[in-house]
Scaffold this motif. Structure first.
Motif, PDB file in Angstrom:
ATOM      1  N   ASP A 220     -39.614 -28.122  32.033  1.00  0.00           N
ATOM      2  CA  ASP A 220     -38.583 -27.208  32.545  1.00  0.00           C
ATOM      3  C   ASP A 220     -37.244 -27.473  31.858  1.00  0.00           C
ATOM      4  N   PRO A 221     -36.332 -26.494  31.878  1.00  0.00           N
ATOM      5  CA  PRO A 221     -35.026 -26.692  31.227  1.00  0.00           C
ATOM      6  C   PRO A 221     -34.329 -27.954  31.721  1.00  0.00           C
ATOM      7  N   PRO A 222     -33.708 -28.695  30.817  1.00  0.00           N
ATOM      8  CA  PRO A 222     -33.003 -29.917  31.226  1.00  0.00           C
ATOM      9  C   PRO A 222     -31.854 -29.610  32.188  1.00  0.00           C
ATOM     10  N   ALA A 223     -31.556 -30.567  33.061  1.00  0.00           N
ATOM     11  CA  ALA A 223     -30.376 -30.458  33.922  1.00  0.00           C
ATOM     12  C   ALA A 223     -29.127 -30.624  33.076  1.00  0.00           C
ATOM     13  N   ALA A 224     -27.981 -30.401  33.694  1.00  0.00           N
ATOM     14  CA  ALA A 224     -26.705 -30.462  32.969  1.00  0.00           C
ATOM     15  C   ALA A 224     -26.494 -31.828  32.316  1.00  0.00           C
ATOM     16  N   ASP A 225     -27.023 -32.884  32.927  1.00  0.00           N
ATOM     17  CA  ASP A 225     -26.843 -34.228  32.361  1.00  0.00           C
ATOM     18  C   ASP A 225     -27.983 -34.629  31.428  1.00  0.00           C
ATOM     19  N   GLY A 226     -28.877 -33.682  31.103  1.00  0.00           N
ATOM     20  CA  GLY A 226     -29.983 -33.957  30.196  1.00  0.00           C
ATOM     21  C   GLY A 226     -31.248 -34.450  30.859  1.00  0.00           C
ATOM     22  N   THR A 227     -31.224 -34.624  32.176  1.00  0.00           N
ATOM     23  CA  THR A 227     -32.413 -35.098  32.877  1.00  0.00           C
ATOM     24  C   THR A 227     -33.540 -34.068  32.790  1.00  0.00           C
ATOM     25  N   VAL A 228     -34.749 -34.545  32.509  1.00  0.00           N
ATOM     26  CA  VAL A 228     -35.936 -33.689  32.492  1.00  0.00           C
ATOM     27  C   VAL A 228     -37.040 -34.343  33.314  1.00  0.00           C
ATOM     28  N   TRP A 229     -37.963 -33.526  33.756  1.00  0.00           N
ATOM     29  CA  TRP A 229     -39.099 -33.994  34.533  1.00  0.00           C
ATOM     30  C   TRP A 229     -40.356 -33.767  33.702  1.00  0.00           C
ATOM     31  N   LEU A 230     -41.095 -34.848  33.426  1.00  0.00           N
ATOM     32  CA  LEU A 230     -42.308 -34.768  32.627  1.00  0.00           C
ATOM     33  C   LEU A 230     -43.496 -35.103  33.517  1.00  0.00           C
ATOM     34  N   ASP A 231     -44.319 -34.113  33.792  1.00  0.00           N
ATOM     35  CA  ASP A 231     -45.502 -34.327  34.607  1.00  0.00           C
ATOM     36  C   ASP A 231     -46.725 -34.233  33.701  1.00  0.00           C
ATOM     37  N   PHE A 232     -47.197 -35.385  33.213  1.00  0.00           N
ATOM     38  CA  PHE A 232     -48.321 -35.399  32.286  1.00  0.00           C
ATOM     39  C   PHE A 232     -49.636 -35.022  32.958  1.00  0.00           C
ATOM     40  N   ASN A 233     -49.653 -34.928  34.281  1.00  0.00           N
ATOM     41  CA  ASN A 233     -50.820 -34.349  34.955  1.00  0.00           C
ATOM     42  C   ASN A 233     -51.041 -32.915  34.487  1.00  0.00           C
ATOM     43  N   ARG A 234     -49.976 -32.294  33.995  1.00  0.00           N
ATOM     44  CA  ARG A 234     -50.053 -30.900  33.551  1.00  0.00           C
ATOM     45  C   ARG A 234     -50.168 -30.770  32.035  1.00  0.00           C
ATOM     46  N   ALA A 235     -50.607 -31.848  31.378  1.00  0.00           N
ATOM     47  CA  ALA A 235     -50.901 -31.782  29.947  1.00  0.00           C
ATOM     48  C   ALA A 235     -52.184 -30.972  29.759  1.00  0.00           C
TER      49      ALA A 235
END
Length: 272
Positions: A220-235
């Motif tokens: 998903d698009p990064p937050a304003a501070d660059g935080t991203v969420w990586l859910d490798f269950n969805r690879a």
């Protein structure tokens, strides 16, 4: 938090994943999805006819052209087309989908080459599809990371599932994260949704329990501070995991992770 609360969180995480994966598989098995592709044709200046698509197809400086014989028809943007029709110059990685009966005839450009790739709902690969095996979802494989933008997008050349073909993507940056006790990073490309990112990768499971050439992860698009969420269950697998009629890109060299990412989709039944 009680044991019951933990169990409820685990169950909710797993249920959310199952609903997401069910939708992903429905899109893959759509009547005109990638499992419906019956052939892959590379266009030239000399017109060619194909057994699974109407017309004689060619390409040149002015783009893709088809000449339909008497009794042949395509539906383009809802309008019937007969005789000669020009699709014009198609952009890299773009696709058009004129309709022919119950089929669609994908007209696209991949790796600088114009192609025709018919999609027929009755294709045996699609009709026989019975789902893709995957690891059981586990929240340990969903982590927070940080997006680091490059000063300028970096043109990145990668190989393809088709021998001799190359793709060039502009990489806007990379994501950095910790996973399974390792500090890792992935070069990312633009994702499907505005602002989103796409990572192509392999890992220590590739060719063992997961497809050897690649897997992909939407971010998903990064937050304003660059935080991203990586859910490798969805690879998930790319289309080349199911059929040799795909031109999927391979990961850039730096995205070959040494850690075993034991989650996400496994090798499809079609490749075993």
């Amino acid at each position: 938090m009680t044991v019951q609360d933990v169990a409820a969180d685990v169950d909710a995480f797993a249920q959310t994943w199952r609903e997401w994966h069910s939708g992903h598989e429905d899109r893959l098995a759509d009547p005109h999805g990638f499992l419906a592709v019956t052939s892959l044709h590379w266009l030239h200046e000399e017109p060619q006819r194909f057994p699974d698509a109407p017309g004689a197809w060619s390409t040149g400086p002015d783009g893709v052209r088809v000449v339909l014989a008497e009794g042949e028809e395509l539906i383009v943007d809802g309008a019937a087309v007969h005789g000669e029709y020009s699709f014009g110059v198609i952009g890299e990685r773009a696709s058009l989908f004129p309709v022919s009966g119950d089929a669609v005839i994908e007209v696209a450009k991949r790796g600088g080459h114009d192609i025709v790739r018919p999609r027929h709902p009755e294709n045996p690969l699609r009709l026989a599809y019975n789902g893709t095996p995957a690891y059981e979802p586990d929240s340990r494989w969903a982590v927070t990371g940080r997006y680091v933008a490059f000063d300028h997008p970096r043109p990145t050349t990668v190989g393809a599932a088709v021998e001799g073909l190359q793709h060039v993507y502009d990489a806007p940056g990379r994501v950095e994260f910790d996973l399974a006790g390792h500090s890792l990073s992935l070069t990312v490309f633009e994702g499907h949704a505005p602002g989103s990112l796409l990572a192509l990768f392999t890992d220590a499971t590739s060719g063992v329990s997961t497809y050897a050439a690649n897997r992909s992860l939407q971010i998903d698009p990064p937050a304003a501070d660059g935080t991203v969420w990586l859910d490798f269950n969805r690879a998930v697998n790319l289309p080349c995991a199911y059929t040799d009629l795909a031109t999927c890109p391979l990961p850039p060299a730096e995205n070959r992770l040494q850690v075993a990412v034991e989650t996400g989709e496994k090798i499809p039944h079609e490749r075993r």
